[in-house]
Scaffold this motif. Structure first.
Motif, PDB file in Angstrom:
ATOM      1  N   GLY A 256      -0.878   0.094  -4.393  1.00 50.68           N
ATOM      2  CA  GLY A 256      -2.086   0.898  -4.319  1.00 50.68           C
ATOM      3  C   GLY A 256      -1.856   2.310  -4.828  1.00 50.68           C
TER       4      GLY A 256
ATOM      5  N   THR B  95      -7.598   0.755  -6.708  1.00 50.95           N
ATOM      6  CA  THR B  95      -8.010   0.022  -5.512  1.00 50.95           C
ATOM      7  C   THR B  95      -7.501  -1.395  -5.635  1.00 50.95           C
ATOM      8  N   VAL B  96      -6.692  -1.816  -4.685  1.00 52.32           N
ATOM      9  CA  VAL B  96      -6.138  -3.175  -4.728  1.00 52.32           C
ATOM     10  C   VAL B  96      -7.178  -4.146  -4.179  1.00 52.32           C
TER      11      VAL B  96
ATOM     12  N   GLY C  72       0.804  -1.207   0.000  1.00 56.62           N
ATOM     13  CA  GLY C  72       0.000   0.000   0.000  1.00 56.62           C
ATOM     14  C   GLY C  72       0.840   1.261   0.000  1.00 56.62           C
TER      15      GLY C  72
END
Length: 221
Positions: free
Chosen positions: A108, A130-131, A85
């Motif tokens: 991300g 968006t992961v 992220g």
């Protein structure tokens, strides 16, 4: 794509303890089976926290397993995939520095561009707004990957399970307790499609060394 989760837990459901040292849950016989499972898959996925905490290489050491992959027309090492992220990964980690297989970093939207650029010489970088597990599966399928082994950590496993993106689970239980509420569990909180109203199908239970290994089928073919 077939998605397989492989995990080892303590009797009370923890995948690690809260110390700075890695907790070894698996016995030798279990590790042998996990290494074979890795060698049978096209790609292995672990989260960025697992890379930072455990520094795994995720390469095929065994000459026998390397020959097996070559005979099947596969590279000696599976593709290595990680999810971040923030982009906060050291390019000196063994994930990047060891092995001949492709490396992929899925990042991300908020991941730091400068940090990611440091990884670019060693890995392909894929940004996602968006992961999601489904997004990862779709992307890797387009890259020619047909079998993905997901090994954790807890946040990655929670994402894949809550999105119903797992086909099989290999769960090995170590015969001891961790007993630390600060330690990570197999999954975190979430809404899981498999619950008391929809039970997973247990296909096999075996004794491997001193561990119980359970094999669940989540989606029948």
């Amino acid at each position: 794509m077939k998605v397989i989760v492989s995990a080892a837990v303590s009797v009370d459901g923890f995948i690690d303890d809260a110390s700075s040292e890695r907790l070894v849950l698996s016995c030798r016989e279990d590790w042998d089976e996990v290494r074979l499972l890795r060698a049978e898959c096209d790609a292995i996925l672990v989260g960025a926290s697992t890379l930072r905490n455990d520094n795994p290489a995720l390469v095929t050491r065994s000459e026998e397993l390397r020959r097996m992959r070559v005979n099947r027309g596969l590279p000696v090492d599976p593709v290595k995939v990680t999810v971040t992220g923030t982009g906060n990964l050291d390019p000196d980690l063994r994930f990047f520095s060891e092995g001949d297989g492709r490396k992929i970093v899925i990042a991300g939207a908020d991941a730091d561009t400068v940090r990611l650029s440091r990884l670019a010489p060693w890995a392909a970088i894929k940004r996602m707004d968006t992961v999601t597990a489904r997004g990862i599966v779709n992307y890797l399928e387009r890259k020619g990957i047909s079998t993905l082994l997901v090994e954790g950590g807890s946040r990655v496993l929670t994402m894949f399970f809550t999105e119903d993106a797992v086909d099989e689970v290999r769960l090995a239980v170590a015969p001891f307790f961790v007993g630390d509420r600060e330690a990570p569990r197999l999954v975190g909180s979430g809404t899981f499609p498999f619950n008391v109203s929809r039970r997973m199908r247990l296909s096999d239970v075996r004794m491997v060394g001193d561990m119980a290994v359970m094999h669940y089928l989540l989606h029948d073919e």
